[in-house]
Every structure is written in structure tokens, then in C-alpha cells.
Scaffold this active site. Sequence first.
Site, short mmCIF file in Angstrom:
data_model
loop_
_atom_site.label_atom_id
_atom_site.label_comp_id
_atom_site.label_asym_id
_atom_site.label_seq_id
_atom_site.Cartn_x
_atom_site.Cartn_y
_atom_site.Cartn_z
N ASP A 73 42.00 50.09 3.60
CA ASP A 73 41.92 50.81 4.86
C ASP A 73 41.56 52.26 4.55
OD1 ASP A 73 44.25 52.03 3.98
OD2 ASP A 73 45.54 51.21 5.55
N ARG A 112 51.59 51.92 15.74
CA ARG A 112 51.29 53.16 15.03
C ARG A 112 50.16 53.90 15.75
NH1 ARG A 112 49.92 54.01 8.61
NH2 ARG A 112 48.26 52.49 9.01
#
Length: 533
Positions: free
Chosen positions: A447, A167
Site C-alpha cells: 500500500d 480509517r
Amino acid sequence: MAASTAAQQIQHASPSVDPRVGRVLTPDAVALLQALHRRFESTRQKLLSARSVYQARIDAGALPDFRPETREIRESEWTVATIPDALKDRRVEITGPVERKMIINALNSGAKVFMADFEDSSSPTRGNMFDGQINLMDAVAGTIEYTSPEGKHYALKPEGLATLIVRPRGWHLSEASFEVDGAPMAGGLFDMALFAFHNAAALQAKDRGPYFYLPKLQAFEEAALWDEAMAFVEHHLSLPIGSMKATVLIETLPAVFEMHEILHALRCRVVGLNCGRWDYIFSYIKTFRRHPDRVLPDRSQVTMTVPFLKAYSELLIQTCHRRGAHAMGGMAAQIPISGDPVANEEAIGRVRADKLREVTAGHDGTWVAHPGLIPVAREIFDKHMPTPNQLHVRRDDVRVDRDLLIHPSIGTITREGFYANIDVCVRYLAAWLDGQGCVPIHNLMEDAATAEISRAQLWQWLHTDDQRFDDGDHIDFALFDRAIGSVAQRLPRAGLPGQGRINEAAQILAELTRADTLADFITLPAYGRLDHG
């Protein structure tokens, strides 16, 4: 700027020459990065400006909706390209930052896929970004090893490794340490191109891509830019056009209205869409920041069973399967709780229920944040999905319109939720400033996405008139000032990631919360405070 000059400038950024830079930024790699920037940077900036125009319309009272000019794409019949064999079964995927130990453990974990993350679970220090590229180069080569300070050795198993997907960063983020013609390069193009440059040939030889997860798209034009950039890299590296495959995270509210269009823009390389639930909740708050009738309650009350999230996930399944693409489920952020079997079983029970909801709804796979959850998720998917995927589950029963996708979520705002938002955001941001992008907090792996929910909720609750706690008291800045001023006293006094930057993080949160406009991303104003050595 000559390729060698660019590399020298980055090396000059640290007190001594950094050998990582020389390994990653070879002259040919730098030439590719420069070419990418010069070809696509102006388009990226135009698309970022279009985001601002879109948000201004919503702030003025407009509501998101399906685009009339792309109705034919939504209503006509077409499918995406054939999914590669390596990605036909994705029942359990594990995600995490591009750290060396994490990469080894994730590839060995028994998950079908590992998503190596340069984005929300990585703090984009220069060292982290370059170490990440080197770690992935070694992983693809099969030579990656790690020995912990305690002497434990980690290496890849000889077989049964997870398929690697990378990613890159979203379009909104830049890479400050690499400039072309005096301007920083797009972080996402930097990540994608370097990974492809160093690993594409080896991955192609194994029929393994390269494969990518594309984050935070808001419109199909942004997907088209990724498609063009990947084709540019394929041509530059003499790869077959379409060999680089992509899965797109549908994690913004605007994107849910353009899922058909996003798949169509990437139809020669896309293999699926993913329910990025946490960023999606953040995007709902951010999009409706000026709409008092759409203020969300405590984060803990905004589960995937509330109407707007249930509609989003089911529409994603229907859309993907109609087009021959995978519909991936969302993240289980729980961490196994040692020393408290009752609490651990309650947490695992929530994971089981979530994964059962996903597989019975028709999802083709799911995400977990911790290796300990892989057997739990795999057991549920194995039992209810005996086939490699569920592309045959069309979900023609799903009927979702604009109003359902933006339906307000009913619930309450509690003092506990208010304080939790402050504490979680400060704890995460302190760790992020200290170079750690994935942080365990209250038995959840937090996160940037979950920190963004906390930060955006605080702003909306305080900037929307007459918001009250469930006990009837007003939510005001006097309470916020007291809460932010005492945050260091509420947190553990030792052992926290980023312990030395708690006060700095609290200051950033206070400034962003008091600002008249909700900042698009907390990582943008905080990026300049990172140690890029």
C-alpha cells in the site's frame, strides 16, 4: 455556500449527474461538513505548519525527544475510558480498501475486526471515496451484495461478522472535490463525518460505535483536534459524547515520544494504539533525511527485531497497558503463494514467527492483509492469549529511552534493494494513479506506506554523501537514471494494475527523487493526476 449548491458543484465535476453524490451528500450531510470545516480548518493548517517547523529543527541537527512540558502527563497515574464489549477481543484484524467485494469478504472472514480503509490502501479518486461511503452504508444496513463479472455472488453471513472500524485519511490530505468557502475540506473530516452521519444511529443501536482508526498523527495536539472534531459530530448528531471510539496508529517517529499524551488527549474515547510498522519505518527515514549517521539499509533488513523497532513496539505495549488501552500489533503483508508450496510455507513461517513475537511480547491483537492469513494468526494468538486481551501484561521490565528509539539500524544497501525500491514504487504508484490503492507485488500486499519507504530510501541514499553498495560502488544519480529509464523493461509486459501509467509513475518518482527536499508524502504531488470522475 448553500448545501444544495455544494452538492451541485460536485455533481457538475463529472460529465453527467452522479447519483452517488446525491445519496451521500444530502443537504443535512453537507451542512455538517461545512460546519466542521469552518470550525476546525484553521487549527488543522496550524498543526500542519507545526510539522514543518518540527522537521526544520531535525534537519538542522536536533534529535526527537520526549517533551519536557508534558512530563506530568507521562508520570502521573490515570487511565482511559472503559473499552466497549465489542472491542475487548481484537486478536486478529483484517484491513483493506473500501471496495464492495473487499468489505463483504472481510466482514465474513472470521477476523474479529475489519478496518475499512479510506487511507493508505485506497486511491482517493472521487469515485472511490463516494463508492466507499455507499458500500459502508449498505454494510451497516446489512444489505450489501456484489456479483462479480464471472457471476459469483457475495453477501453477508447472518452472524459472526467482524466488528467494523473505519480509517479516515490523515490530516495532511484534502478532499479536492468538496470545497467550503473556496478551500478544499480535510479528507479525514470528510470521511469520518460522512460515515458517522449516515451510520451512527444504526451502529449505536447495535452497540458498535462508530469506531475509527486515526492515522499518521505526529503530536498530541493533532489527537486533541480529532477528539474535538468527534465531539462536534456527536453533538450535531445527538450522540452521547464519547460514543465514537478511536484507535490511534503510532506510525510516525515523532508520535512515539508522545504516546502517553496522545492517549490522554483522547482518554474519553481512545481504546488503543497500533504499531503501524511500515509507515513508522518511512517516518524514521523522513525524519532523519538529513542525518547521514541514521541512513537505513535495505528495507528487507529492517525487521521488527532491530533495536529501534523492538523498542518502539515494546514501549507501546507498556504505555497502553499502563493506561488501560489495547496495544495492537502490526501488519502481516504476505499473500498466500499458490503453485509453490515450498515458497508458501516459507512465507507462512515468517508470519507465524512475527505473530509469535507479538503475542509473547504482550500485544492484544494483530493485523493481516489477506483472509488466508487469519487462521495462522488466530492459531498463534489463541494458543498464547487465552484471555480476550493482555491488559494484565504490564511489561514493567521495558526500559526504553530516547537514544534506543532512534538507534541507527545496521545493515547494507544492495543493488537488488536499490532496483527493488524503484520497481515497487513505480508499480504501486502506477496502480494508485489508475485508482487502485492496494496492490499485490512479489507476494506482498503493498500500500502507500511500503511505497513511501521505497521512495524515501532512494532519496536518502542519493542525497547523502558517500553512500555505497555492499560491493563498494558508490550510489549515484547516473545509476538511478539508468535504472528509472529501464524500469518498464524490467516489469511484466502485461497484466499489471495501472499498466498504462508506468511511464507517468516513473516520471513522478524521478522528479521527487531528484528534488532538493524530500516530499512529505508521495500522494500529495500525485493527487492532482488522479481521475476524479
